[in-house]
Motif scaffolding. Structure first.
Motif, PDB file in Angstrom:
ATOM      1  N   UNK A  12       0.718  -1.349  -0.009  1.00  0.00           N
ATOM      2  CA  UNK A  12      -0.161  -0.122  -0.133  1.00  0.00           C
ATOM      3  C   UNK A  12       1.019   1.244   0.090  1.00  0.00           C
ATOM      4  N   UNK A  13       1.741   1.060   0.842  1.00  0.00           N
ATOM      5  CA  UNK A  13       2.738   2.235   0.915  1.00  0.00           C
ATOM      6  C   UNK A  13       3.623   2.607  -0.538  1.00  0.00           C
ATOM      7  N   UNK A  14       3.689   1.613  -1.182  1.00  0.00           N
ATOM      8  CA  UNK A  14       4.196   1.967  -2.796  1.00  0.00           C
ATOM      9  C   UNK A  14       3.191   2.709  -3.524  1.00  0.00           C
ATOM     10  N   UNK A  15       1.971   2.528  -3.144  1.00  0.00           N
ATOM     11  CA  UNK A  15       0.932   3.146  -4.233  1.00  0.00           C
ATOM     12  C   UNK A  15       0.748   4.581  -3.970  1.00  0.00           C
ATOM     13  N   UNK A  16       0.746   4.632  -2.301  1.00  0.00           N
ATOM     14  CA  UNK A  16       0.711   6.334  -1.837  1.00  0.00           C
ATOM     15  C   UNK A  16       1.861   6.990  -1.986  1.00  0.00           C
ATOM     16  N   UNK A  17       2.829   6.373  -1.906  1.00  0.00           N
ATOM     17  CA  UNK A  17       4.182   7.213  -2.369  1.00  0.00           C
ATOM     18  C   UNK A  17       4.219   7.571  -3.802  1.00  0.00           C
ATOM     19  N   UNK A  18       3.929   6.576  -4.593  1.00  0.00           N
ATOM     20  CA  UNK A  18       3.870   6.789  -6.101  1.00  0.00           C
ATOM     21  C   UNK A  18       2.575   8.142  -6.231  1.00  0.00           C
ATOM     22  N   UNK A  55      -4.164  10.550  10.038  1.00  0.00           N
ATOM     23  CA  UNK A  55      -4.443   9.480   8.835  1.00  0.00           C
ATOM     24  C   UNK A  55      -3.306   8.678   8.493  1.00  0.00           C
ATOM     25  N   UNK A  56      -3.580   7.380   8.268  1.00  0.00           N
ATOM     26  CA  UNK A  56      -2.593   6.561   8.106  1.00  0.00           C
ATOM     27  C   UNK A  56      -2.334   6.355   6.513  1.00  0.00           C
ATOM     28  N   UNK A  57      -1.138   6.640   5.995  1.00  0.00           N
ATOM     29  CA  UNK A  57      -1.014   6.512   4.442  1.00  0.00           C
ATOM     30  C   UNK A  57       0.412   5.637   4.095  1.00  0.00           C
ATOM     31  N   UNK A  58       0.662   4.932   5.181  1.00  0.00           N
ATOM     32  CA  UNK A  58       1.951   4.000   4.965  1.00  0.00           C
ATOM     33  C   UNK A  58       3.060   4.204   6.161  1.00  0.00           C
ATOM     34  N   UNK A  59       4.004   3.481   5.658  1.00  0.00           N
ATOM     35  CA  UNK A  59       5.367   3.526   6.859  1.00  0.00           C
ATOM     36  C   UNK A  59       6.460   3.785   6.311  1.00  0.00           C
ATOM     37  N   UNK A  90      -7.379   9.775  -3.335  1.00  0.00           N
ATOM     38  CA  UNK A  90      -8.251   9.159  -2.217  1.00  0.00           C
ATOM     39  C   UNK A  90      -7.288   7.940  -1.874  1.00  0.00           C
ATOM     40  N   UNK A  91      -7.013   7.575  -0.743  1.00  0.00           N
ATOM     41  CA  UNK A  91      -6.229   6.503  -0.344  1.00  0.00           C
ATOM     42  C   UNK A  91      -7.163   5.353   0.029  1.00  0.00           C
ATOM     43  N   UNK A  92      -7.372   4.596  -0.913  1.00  0.00           N
ATOM     44  CA  UNK A  92      -8.475   3.262  -0.726  1.00  0.00           C
ATOM     45  C   UNK A  92      -7.872   2.229  -0.347  1.00  0.00           C
ATOM     46  N   UNK A  93      -6.454   2.290   0.236  1.00  0.00           N
ATOM     47  CA  UNK A  93      -5.819   0.997   0.408  1.00  0.00           C
ATOM     48  C   UNK A  93      -6.659   0.208   1.378  1.00  0.00           C
ATOM     49  N   UNK A  94      -7.097   0.599   2.607  1.00  0.00           N
ATOM     50  CA  UNK A  94      -7.648  -0.044   3.604  1.00  0.00           C
ATOM     51  C   UNK A  94      -9.076  -0.302   3.435  1.00  0.00           C
ATOM     52  N   UNK A  95      -9.883   0.452   2.777  1.00  0.00           N
ATOM     53  CA  UNK A  95     -11.107   0.699   2.623  1.00  0.00           C
ATOM     54  C   UNK A  95     -11.705   0.168   1.109  1.00  0.00           C
ATOM     55  N   UNK A  96     -10.948  -0.011   0.265  1.00  0.00           N
ATOM     56  CA  UNK A  96     -11.358  -0.173  -1.087  1.00  0.00           C
ATOM     57  C   UNK A  96     -11.912  -1.596  -1.271  1.00  0.00           C
ATOM     58  N   UNK A  97     -13.184  -1.673  -1.627  1.00  0.00           N
ATOM     59  CA  UNK A  97     -14.072  -2.988  -2.042  1.00  0.00           C
ATOM     60  C   UNK A  97     -14.820  -3.227  -0.863  1.00  0.00           C
ATOM     61  N   UNK A  98     -14.674  -2.700   0.331  1.00  0.00           N
ATOM     62  CA  UNK A  98     -15.609  -2.707   1.297  1.00  0.00           C
ATOM     63  C   UNK A  98     -16.544  -1.909   1.496  1.00  0.00           C
ATOM     64  N   UNK A  99     -16.682  -0.848   0.487  1.00  0.00           N
ATOM     65  CA  UNK A  99     -17.573   0.402   0.708  1.00  0.00           C
ATOM     66  C   UNK A  99     -18.359   0.371  -0.288  1.00  0.00           C
ATOM     67  N   UNK A 100     -17.555   0.213  -1.742  1.00  0.00           N
ATOM     68  CA  UNK A 100     -18.399   0.238  -3.088  1.00  0.00           C
ATOM     69  C   UNK A 100     -17.532  -0.586  -3.963  1.00  0.00           C
ATOM     70  N   UNK A 101     -18.214  -0.934  -5.046  1.00  0.00           N
ATOM     71  CA  UNK A 101     -17.445  -1.588  -6.201  1.00  0.00           C
ATOM     72  C   UNK A 101     -16.812  -0.639  -7.156  1.00  0.00           C
TER      73      UNK A 101
END
Lengths: 422, 422
Positions: free
Chosen positions: B119-125, B145-149, B230-241
Motif C-alpha cells: 500500500x505504501x508503494x501506491x501512496x508514495x507513487x 490519517x495513516x498512509x503507510x510506513x 483518495x487512499x483506498x488501500x484499507x477501505x477499497x472494495x468494502x464500501x463500494x465496487x
C-alpha cells in the motif's frame, strides 16, 4: 531479422490505453532493441517463452529472482503447501521465526532479521535504522549505485524534491580517497555508509569490490560510530552463501536482501548485527503482506538448497566457461568484448561502442538465436542452466558475432540511447 | 482466564533472539491484551487457528486482505495455475494488461493503472506523480490519517528526518474550514490533497466522509490544479465496487489500492485519471516483484467475484446485524458501546474508557469465547462470514459483557496504553 510478434504488438496497443506510457519500471523494454518482446507467457527452468511462442534461454533470470530455475518444483511445493494452510493472516506464523533463524545461521554478521516485500523496503529500512541508531542524518553512497526506486533513491527523479535527497553525500565506488572525503564532509553527522557489494551500475563496466576500500569503509564506520550497510538485494546468494562482502573479509552492520531469496516469491529482508538491534526495534515499518507465510516457506526451502547444494560452484563454473568462450568467439570475429563483474552476474559491453549500436545489434542477433541477453544491464545465471545451455549460447554468439561483423559498418546510432552520448 | 499457549510462548522466546523487539509492525501484539496470541497456524474462510490449536472467528481479516475468505478455492486456483505457468519473469504477462483493463472498467475515475506491492508503494507513487504533474511540492493531509510506513508517512518517526516530512500541511478530516486553511497556506505550491475515504485512525472513533467536505476537496483541486488523491488501500472494495468516494459523488484524480484486491495475494495499485497520465509515465518506480503474474491472476478472479456476486450487500447486511445486536447486548448489560465507521469495517470503543481498560477486558473475554476482535483498530468483515457467525458473535458478546460487568469495578489501567492518557 524478425520483428515483434503479433500477440506482443496487440498487447502493447492495449497497454498503451491503460498503463501510463505503455509500461513502466525496470521491465519496460523502452530502452532495449526494438525487437525485444515486452510480454511473456511461460517459463520453466532457465527458459521462457514470449506471447508469440518464441523460446529463450534467459540470462536475465527475472532481473535476479530466478536462482534455482523458474517453477522450481520443490520450492513451489513448499510455497503452495504453506499457502493452502496459512498465508496472509491476522498474525505471522512460525515460518517467520524459522526464516529469521535460518538467515542468522547463514549470514555471518547477522544477529537478527526483519522481512519486507521490496528491495527498496529493505534499503529504506536500513537508512531509517541507521539514523535511529546514530541519531544522525547523513548517509554516504557511491555515485550511480542503485538502491531502489523510493523518492530518496530513484535514479530518475521526476516528482522528487530536493528534501527527499537531503543528507546524502556521494563518493566514487572503490576510490578510498573519495570515500574519506565524503566521510570528512559528513563531519559528526555520519549515520551510515551504503555500499553495493560490487559496482553494478547500468550502462558502464562493473567492478568487483576492492578489499582495501571495503576495509576502509568498515574502519571509518568503527571510528565514527556510523553503520556500514551492504545492499545485497541484487547480488545476494550469487557471490557467496553469506553477505557478498564476506569475499573481501568485511562484515557490515546491516545488509539488505531480496530478489532471489525465495526464488522469485515476493520477500525481502534487512539483516542486522547486535549493535543495531535496539534501533531496529524502535522504528515503525510494516506492510499488509510482510507477514505472509507462503513466501517465507519458499525462502526456507531456497536457503536449504543454498546450504546443501553446489549451486554456487556450478553457476560459477558455467559463468567462467561462458566468459572464456565469449572472449574467444568475440576475438575470432575481431571484436573486443568487455565482460565485467562476477561471472555469475556478467555484463557485456563492446569496445568502441559509446552509443551501444554494436551492443544492440549483437543482442538482437542473440535474441533471434533464442538467447535473451541484456545490452546494458548486468545479467544473472541460474542453477537450472547446464553445460549444454552454455554450448548453445556460445554457438549462438558465434553466429551473432559473424552477423555483427557483416552489418557493423552500416549501423546507425541507437536513438533511444542518445542520452548516453549527449 | 486462560493465558497464552505454550507454543506461542516458545515462538516468542525464539523470536526475541532473532527479530528486533520480538516482532515489529502492525501485526505485533505488543499493544493488544496480554492473552492475544502472536502466532497462527491455519486459516480457512472466516476462521483462523493459533499455534496452540485455538480457533477464532477473525474480525481482523488479516487487517483487510481477507475479503472472500482465507484459502478461497477459486482465487487460489487461479493463483496457482498462473504461478505454475509464469510468475516473476524477465517481463510481464498478459495478466498485467488484463488487470489494468479490469480496474479501468470498474473504477469510474480511472483511465489507467500501475501495479506495485505495498500500500505504501501506491501512496508514495501518488505523491510523486502529483508532484511531477504539478511541478509543485506541498501535499495537504488529514492529521492522524495513516498512509503507510515510509519515512514521509510512518506514524512513529524514529529514524525519520525533518526533511522527510517537508512540504506537508495538515488539516482536520471532515472540517472544511481547516481544509481551506491548509490549502491557503500551501499558496501556489499545492501538489495534492490526500484523503482517506473515511476517517479510520486508530484509537479514536471513525467518521464517514462528509459529502460537502469531499466536494470542497474536489473544488479546491480544480481551482488550484492540484490532484485529489483518495487512499483506498484499507477501505477499497468494502464500501463500494468503485472508489469509496463514489458513495459521496466525488471522483479523485488518483486512488490507491491494496490489501484485499487479490484476496491476500500481494499486489497494490495506483489508479489515475487522464490528467495524470503524462506525469505517471515519467516517474521511475519499480520493484523486483511488481510484474509478478500470479497475484495479478488472483486479482482478476477477485475483481470478477466483486462484480458478479452480492458479496458487498451480504457483508453490509451482516455488519448491520452485528451493529444492532451488539448495541442491544451492550445496553442490556449497562454499557454504552460506540460503533463507528462503515458496518463492514467497524470499530468498537466503550464510553468512559479513556485508557481502554474496559475495551481490553471485553476483547479478551471475546477472545476466550473464540471471537477475535481488536480493541482499538478498525475491523473487517469478509464474505465468508455467515448469519450463524454473527449469531455466534452476539452470543459471545452477551457473555463477554456479562463478564465485564462482573470485573469492571476492579480493572486497573492498561499500562501498555498509558500513552493514550499521558
Amino acid at each position: 531479422m524478425a520483428g515483434l510478434g503479433s500477440n506482443d504488438k496487440a498487447l502493447r496497443a492495449r497497454a498503451e490505453a491503460v498503463i501510463p506510457g505503455g509500461m513502466y519500471g525496470h521491465q519496460s523494454v523502452a530502452l532495449l532493441p526494438d525487437d525485444y518482446p515486452q510480454y511473456f507467457a511461460r517459463a520453466e527452468g532457465a527458459r521462457m517463452w514470449d506471447v508469440d511462442g518464441r523460446g529463450y534461454l534467459d540470462f536475465m533470470c527475472a532481473y535476479g529472482p530466478n536462482l534455482f530455475g523458474y517453477g522450481h518444483p520443490e520450492i513451489n511445493a513448499a510455497f503452495v503447501r504453506q499457502m493452502e494452510t496459512a498465508d496472509a493472516l491476522t498474525g505471522p506464523t512460525a515460518r517467520m521465526v524459522e526464516l529469521a533463524e535460518a538467515f542468522v545461521g547463514m549470514v555471518s554478521h547477522a544477529d537478527w532479521a526483519m522481512f519486507c516485500k521490496n528491495g527498496t523496503d529493505a534499503t529504506s529500512m536500513a537508512m531509517v535504522v541507521a539514523r535511529a541508531h546514530t541519531r544522525r542524518k547523513t548517509i554516504v553512497l557511491a555515485k550511480g549505485a542503485y538502491h531502489g526506486s523510493a523518492p530518496w533513491c530513484t535514479p530518475r527523479p521526476a516528482g522528487v524534491t530536493a528534501e527527499d535527497r537531503a543528507h546524502q553525500i556521494f563518493c566514487s565506488y572503490n576510490d578510498i580517497a573519495s570515500l574519506e572525503e565524503a566521510v570528512a564532509k559528513a563531519g559528526d553527522d555520519l549515520a551510515a555508509i551504503f555500499a553495493a557489494p560490487f559496482k553494478h551500475d547500468a550502462f558502464i563496466d562493473q567492478s568487483l569490490p576492492d578489499a582495501a576500500y571495503a576495509r576502509r569503509a568498515r574502519e571509518l564506520c568503527d571510528q565514527t560510530g556510523a553503520l556500514l550497510v551492504v545492499d545485497d538485494v541484487r547480488a545476494g546468494l550469487r557471490v557467496a552463501r553469506d553477505c557478498s562482502w564476506s569475499t573481501v573479509g568485511v562484515k557490515p552492520d546491516l545488509s539488505t536482501w531480496g530478489k532471489c531469496i525465495a526464488n522469485g516469491h515476493p520477500i525481502s529482508a534487512l539483516l542486522g548485527s547486535e549493535i543495531a538491534r535496539g534501533a531496529a526495534s524502535h522504528v515503525f515499518v510494516t506492510g499488509s503482506y510482510w507477514f505472509q507465510a507462503a513466501p517465507m516457506a519458499a525462502a526456507l526451502t531456497t536457503l536449504r538448497l543454498v546450504r546443501e547444494t553446489d549451486y554456487l560452484e556450478r553457476i560459477e563454473r558455467l559463468g567462467a566457461r561462458l566468459r572464456t568462450g565469449l572472449h574467444e568467439r568475440a576475438s575470432a570475429a575481431g571484436f573486443s568484448l568487455r565482460q565485467t563483474g562476477p561471472v555469475t552476474m556478467p555484463l557485456f559491453l563492446f569496445d568502441d561502442d559509446p552509443d551501444m549500436r554494436k551492443g544492440f545489434a549483437w543482442s538482437s542477433a542473440m535474441l533471434q538465436r533464442g538467447i535473451y541477453v541484456h545490452p546494458w544491464h548486468n545479467m544473472f545465471l541460474c542453477a537450472a542452466m547446464t553445460d549444454g545451455d552454455i554450448d548453445e549460447t556460445l554457438n549462438a554468439a558465434e553466429g551473432a558475432f559473424k552477423h555483427l561483423k557483416g552489418v557493423a559498418g552500416g549501423l546507425g546510432p541507437v536513438e533511444k540511447l542518445a542520452f548516453l552520448t549527449a
